[in-house]
Design an enzyme around this catalytic site. Structure first.
Site, PDB file in Angstrom:
ATOM      1  CG  HIS A 152      -1.632   1.057   1.470  1.00  0.00           C
ATOM      2  ND1 HIS A 152      -3.149   1.143   1.428  1.00  0.00           N
ATOM      3  CD2 HIS A 152      -1.545   2.593   1.694  1.00  0.00           C
ATOM      4  CE1 HIS A 152      -3.696   2.082   1.603  1.00  0.00           C
ATOM      5  NE2 HIS A 152      -2.682   3.144   1.711  1.00  0.00           N
ATOM      6  CD  GLU A 153       1.835   3.644   3.709  1.00  0.00           C
ATOM      7  OE1 GLU A 153       2.058   4.807   3.090  1.00  0.00           O
ATOM      8  OE2 GLU A 153       0.663   3.360   4.309  1.00  0.00           O
ATOM      9  CG  HIS A 209       0.443   6.160  -0.683  1.00  0.00           C
ATOM     10  ND1 HIS A 209      -0.719   6.420  -1.436  1.00  0.00           N
ATOM     11  CD2 HIS A 209      -0.286   5.402   0.235  1.00  0.00           C
ATOM     12  CE1 HIS A 209      -1.815   6.358  -0.748  1.00  0.00           C
ATOM     13  NE2 HIS A 209      -1.496   5.717   0.398  1.00  0.00           N
TER      14      HIS A 209
END
Length: 389
Positions: free
Chosen positions: A69-70, A73
């Site tokens: 997820h990170e 980003h």
């Protein structure tokens, strides 16, 4: 979260990944919860050892999901011209440390939206794997673990889409408001207020869970809410300060050169020589080498009892100067503001040195006054015309 004590795991796609020790708490709680509650309820009849192995695998798989997820980003941020300092996994999940802001609302929406989209993709993959392994005759324990991973990633996606800073949904809200009104700071304040409201709501709901149902999970809910309240407020303060200080240097915001005293004299001599003859309330100490070693206020002097002032060195009651709090007048003012973050509960100051000479000092109040002046006048304070010596 102090990055100095984080464990460096390496780099992925050129992005540094760190592990904060607090993530071990989550890994342990997840393993125990999966092994003793969730998995036995979904797949009974297995040895306790098998549940703990599956629970450990599930904990690591979730951490991997958070990392993915990170990473999403970070990669999209980098593609949109935002520098990425790295990723840290910690108590409340993960955070991509971005050094800078999105150049426009569309870029911010892309950076924010890719995280939940990744979690949704992982949820779909997990569900597909669960269905596939079940059709292939895999054990109920494996199928239950995959279903849990699918569900938890879906929950992460939904939670992160809640419209409040610093969640991804809050950043999407910020991007929308920024595009609509053309005012980044106004959008930040609104998203921050939404984040605080969301945080207070989670705190209230958490306590309701504890007192109404006796669920200790409510404590965790309240902790997440508490984190959101603090993070939302800090994000708004940082954004307002950054734009208010944009273009200003340390020399623009610093106070006048303080009274300088040697750090080897006694408190009694210091009072007689420097406090009594002047009206100063803040003093900088320096050692034999002329390098600033500490800062002393009138309040600090009370740390030495009156009978001991004739034998106590003044440096013993001073606040030591850390290396990162010795700055040059040409440095951006926002740099010293960034250094002040995380210093709640203690006095923050930065000593300004030019060509080896002390020329001034910057306090938290100096920074606050510069920000207030900007907000009042709608422009930067004029650059002082006095010559630094």
């Amino acid at each position: 979260m102090n990055g100095r004590n984080d464990l460096k795991l390496g780099r992925i796609a050129g992005i540094e990944v760190r592990l904060n020790w607090t993530i071990l708490i989550i890994a342990a709680l997840l393993t125990i919860t999966l092994a003793t509650t969730i998995l036995p309820a979904q797949a009974s009849g297995f040895p306790s050892g098998a549940y703990f192995v599956a629970g450990l695998l599930g904990a690591f798989a979730l951490l991997g999901s958070i990392l993915a997820h990170e990473m999403a980003h970070a990669i999209v941020a980098r593609r949109n011209g935002v520098k990425v300092d790295g990723i840290t996994l910690w108590l409340f999940g993960g955070v991509a440390r971005l050094d800078g802001e999105a150049p426009d609302p569309a870029a911010e929406a892309r950076i924010a939206g890719v995280g939940p989209a990744t979690s949704v993709g992982l949820a779909v993959l997990g569900a597909g794997a669960a269905i596939g392994t079940a059709l292939l005759g895999a054990s109920d324990l494996m199928v239950a673990l995959l279903w849990w991973l699918a569900i938890i990633n879906a929950v992460l996606a939904v939670f992160n889409m809640l419209p409040g800073a610093p969640l991804d949904g809050g950043r999407l809200l910020h991007a929308f408001l920024w595009a609509r009104h053309g005012d980044r700071i106004r959008a930040t304040v609104t998203a921050s207020r939404a984040g605080k409201a969301l945080g207070y709501g989670l705190i209230a709901f958490g306590f309701f869970e504890v007192f109404a149902f006796g669920s200790f999970g409510g404590i965790w809910t309240a902790l997440i809410g508490w984190f959101l309240v603090g993070a939302a407020g800090q994000e708004a303060s940082w954004t307002i300060a950054k734009h208010s200080l944009d273009g200003l240097t340390v020399g623009d915001v610093m106070g006048p050169r303080p009274v300088v005293a040697p750090d080897w004299i006694t408190v009694s001599d210091f009072i007689d020589t420097f406090v009594v003859p002047t009206r100063a309330s803040l003093f900088v100490l320096q050692g034999f080498d002329g390098v600033p070693s500490g800062v002393v206020s009138i309040d600090d002097l009370h740390k030495a009892p009156a009978p001991a002032r004739s034998t106590t060195r003044i440096r013993a009651v001073a606040t030591p100067i850390e290396d990162d709090l010795i700055v040059a007048p040409s440095q951006p003012a926002e740099d010293v503001y960034a250094s002040s973050l995380g210093t709640a509960g203690r006095t923050w100051r930065a000593v300004v040195v030019n060509a080896g000479q002390l020329v001034g000092i910057v306090t938290a109040n100096d920074i606050a006054q510069a920000i207030k002046r900007h907000r009042l006048l709608g422009k930067k304070p004029p650059t002082p015309t006095s010559t630094l010596v």
